[in-house]
Design a protein around this motif. Sequence first.
Motif, PDB file in Angstrom:
ATOM      1  N   VAL A 124       0.876  -1.177   0.000  1.00  0.00           N
ATOM      2  CA  VAL A 124       0.000   0.000   0.000  1.00  0.00           C
ATOM      3  C   VAL A 124       0.910   1.223   0.000  1.00  0.00           C
ATOM      4  O   VAL A 124       1.647   1.480   0.962  1.00  0.00           O
ATOM      5  CB  VAL A 124      -0.940   0.010   1.216  1.00  0.00           C
ATOM      6  CG1 VAL A 124      -1.823   1.251   1.185  1.00  0.00           C
ATOM      7  CG2 VAL A 124      -1.805  -1.243   1.228  1.00  0.00           C
ATOM      8  N   VAL A 125       0.864   1.973  -1.092  1.00  0.00           N
ATOM      9  CA  VAL A 125       1.726   3.143  -1.269  1.00  0.00           C
ATOM     10  C   VAL A 125       0.868   4.320  -1.735  1.00  0.00           C
ATOM     11  O   VAL A 125      -0.369   4.256  -1.695  1.00  0.00           O
ATOM     12  CB  VAL A 125       2.840   2.848  -2.291  1.00  0.00           C
ATOM     13  CG1 VAL A 125       3.752   1.734  -1.771  1.00  0.00           C
ATOM     14  CG2 VAL A 125       2.258   2.474  -3.650  1.00  0.00           C
ATOM     15  N   LYS A 151       2.112  22.625 -11.230  1.00  0.00           N
ATOM     16  CA  LYS A 151       1.940  21.865 -12.470  1.00  0.00           C
ATOM     17  C   LYS A 151       2.798  20.605 -12.439  1.00  0.00           C
ATOM     18  O   LYS A 151       2.332  19.506 -12.788  1.00  0.00           O
ATOM     19  CB  LYS A 151       2.312  22.727 -13.675  1.00  0.00           C
ATOM     20  CG  LYS A 151       2.137  22.015 -15.013  1.00  0.00           C
ATOM     21  CD  LYS A 151       2.492  22.922 -16.177  1.00  0.00           C
ATOM     22  CE  LYS A 151       2.321  22.183 -17.509  1.00  0.00           C
ATOM     23  NZ  LYS A 151       2.669  23.070 -18.665  1.00  0.00           N
ATOM     24  N   VAL A 152       4.042  20.751 -11.997  1.00  0.00           N
ATOM     25  CA  VAL A 152       4.948  19.599 -11.900  1.00  0.00           C
ATOM     26  C   VAL A 152       4.409  18.579 -10.906  1.00  0.00           C
ATOM     27  O   VAL A 152       4.402  17.372 -11.179  1.00  0.00           O
ATOM     28  CB  VAL A 152       6.364  20.067 -11.484  1.00  0.00           C
ATOM     29  CG1 VAL A 152       7.254  18.874 -11.166  1.00  0.00           C
ATOM     30  CG2 VAL A 152       6.993  20.912 -12.583  1.00  0.00           C
ATOM     31  N   LEU A 153       3.947  19.056  -9.766  1.00  0.00           N
ATOM     32  CA  LEU A 153       3.410  18.164  -8.737  1.00  0.00           C
ATOM     33  C   LEU A 153       2.117  17.500  -9.206  1.00  0.00           C
ATOM     34  O   LEU A 153       1.883  16.313  -8.945  1.00  0.00           O
ATOM     35  CB  LEU A 153       3.169  18.953  -7.447  1.00  0.00           C
ATOM     36  CG  LEU A 153       4.458  19.400  -6.729  1.00  0.00           C
ATOM     37  CD1 LEU A 153       4.175  20.568  -5.790  1.00  0.00           C
ATOM     38  CD2 LEU A 153       5.061  18.231  -5.967  1.00  0.00           C
ATOM     39  N   GLY A 154       1.269  18.255  -9.907  1.00  0.00           N
ATOM     40  CA  GLY A 154       0.030  17.683 -10.430  1.00  0.00           C
ATOM     41  C   GLY A 154       0.295  16.605 -11.456  1.00  0.00           C
ATOM     42  O   GLY A 154      -0.379  15.561 -11.478  1.00  0.00           O
ATOM     43  N   GLN A 155       1.297  16.812 -12.311  1.00  0.00           N
ATOM     44  CA  GLN A 155       1.652  15.808 -13.314  1.00  0.00           C
ATOM     45  C   GLN A 155       2.200  14.541 -12.660  1.00  0.00           C
ATOM     46  O   GLN A 155       2.107  13.450 -13.236  1.00  0.00           O
ATOM     47  CB  GLN A 155       2.684  16.393 -14.287  1.00  0.00           C
ATOM     48  CG  GLN A 155       2.122  17.472 -15.199  1.00  0.00           C
ATOM     49  CD  GLN A 155       3.178  18.164 -16.028  1.00  0.00           C
ATOM     50  OE1 GLN A 155       4.370  18.152 -15.698  1.00  0.00           O
ATOM     51  NE2 GLN A 155       2.767  18.788 -17.134  1.00  0.00           N
ATOM     52  N   ALA A 156       2.743  14.681 -11.450  1.00  0.00           N
ATOM     53  CA  ALA A 156       3.264  13.527 -10.712  1.00  0.00           C
ATOM     54  C   ALA A 156       2.159  12.741 -10.023  1.00  0.00           C
ATOM     55  O   ALA A 156       2.390  11.651  -9.504  1.00  0.00           O
ATOM     56  CB  ALA A 156       4.295  13.980  -9.685  1.00  0.00           C
ATOM     57  N   LYS A 178       2.648   5.855 -10.046  1.00  0.00           N
ATOM     58  CA  LYS A 178       2.819   6.562 -11.315  1.00  0.00           C
ATOM     59  C   LYS A 178       4.297   6.729 -11.645  1.00  0.00           C
ATOM     60  O   LYS A 178       4.727   6.554 -12.793  1.00  0.00           O
ATOM     61  CB  LYS A 178       2.135   7.929 -11.256  1.00  0.00           C
ATOM     62  CG  LYS A 178       2.104   8.659 -12.582  1.00  0.00           C
ATOM     63  CD  LYS A 178       1.162   9.850 -12.531  1.00  0.00           C
ATOM     64  CE  LYS A 178       1.047  10.504 -13.905  1.00  0.00           C
ATOM     65  NZ  LYS A 178       0.052  11.608 -13.903  1.00  0.00           N
ATOM     66  N   ALA A 179       5.094   7.051 -10.653  1.00  0.00           N
ATOM     67  CA  ALA A 179       6.529   7.260 -10.868  1.00  0.00           C
ATOM     68  C   ALA A 179       7.231   5.965 -11.278  1.00  0.00           C
ATOM     69  O   ALA A 179       8.233   6.009 -12.001  1.00  0.00           O
ATOM     70  CB  ALA A 179       7.170   7.820  -9.599  1.00  0.00           C
ATOM     71  N   ALA A 180       6.705   4.831 -10.838  1.00  0.00           N
ATOM     72  CA  ALA A 180       7.319   3.538 -11.159  1.00  0.00           C
ATOM     73  C   ALA A 180       7.068   3.113 -12.596  1.00  0.00           C
ATOM     74  O   ALA A 180       7.700   2.189 -13.103  1.00  0.00           O
ATOM     75  CB  ALA A 180       6.804   2.469 -10.201  1.00  0.00           C
ATOM     76  N   GLY A 181       6.131   3.770 -13.249  1.00  0.00           N
ATOM     77  CA  GLY A 181       5.827   3.437 -14.637  1.00  0.00           C
ATOM     78  C   GLY A 181       5.289   2.026 -14.771  1.00  0.00           C
ATOM     79  O   GLY A 181       4.439   1.587 -13.995  1.00  0.00           O
TER      80      GLY A 181
END
Length: 280
Positions: free
Chosen positions: A214-215, A270-275, A221-224
């Motif tokens: 559980v993360v 914007k950067v944080l939202g895209q993450a 998303k970052a792990a692709g």
Amino acid sequence: MTTRSVSGSGSGSRSRWTLRVVGGFALAALTLTACSSGDSGDSSQKSASGSSSETLSGTVTVFAAASLKESFTALGKTFEKEHPGTKVSFNFGGSDALAASITSGAPADVFAAASPKTMKTVTDAEDAKGDPTTFVRNQLEIATLPGNPKKIKTLKDLTHSGLKVALCAKEVPCGSAAQKALTAAKLELTPVSYEQDVKGALTKVQLKEVDASVVYKTDVKAAGGKVAGVEFPESEQAINDYPIAPLKNAQNADGATAFIDLVKSAQGQKVLGQAGFLKP
């Protein structure tokens, strides 16, 4: 004859008096011009000095929750590009461990935590400067192996016998949020391991040491394609606010303020939202 002599003498006196007056005005004018030029030079020096004092330099040390690693690293590069001569140094980890380091005297300029509770450790110790600001929020998700081979669909599925699950330690924000979600679902779960930060819990899945963990959604998303994500409704009752604050003993106070401004700016959001982070 006397009259003409007297008259000529009077005219000469008036001429000499006139020359003295005109000369006095000219001298005064020159003096004023010189003073004005001097003031102008001082003003320009002050302006240049003021501009120079606003130029940022040196290292900005940021202690930040592990889940912020990708987005903050990107923002750090942006910051260095916008402020030549600066460097942003990051220490990513579990928010509780970072807070403990700060209150123990570890040198840092900025603290970005994954929960108000861990930030409170720092504010209670009076190590923060001013009130922390919530800059993003984050939501939990189940991370599984690619393709979700165990067919995990719900939080309850994690309690099935034989399924290996990793959780963040209970004192870590992601672990505390997971416990809150489990409580909301009236479930009990004993993981095979408790990890000290969310990246540790995610790595367990990537290394195939566990079937799921559980993360945060941002970590999935970052792990692709290295993991798959499974949403669950109970996560809505365990959303974490992320506060950020400059630290009282910051060695680069101006840099700390500027970095926080970038994080809170439209560009930073914007950067944080895209993450995958949610708006505050």
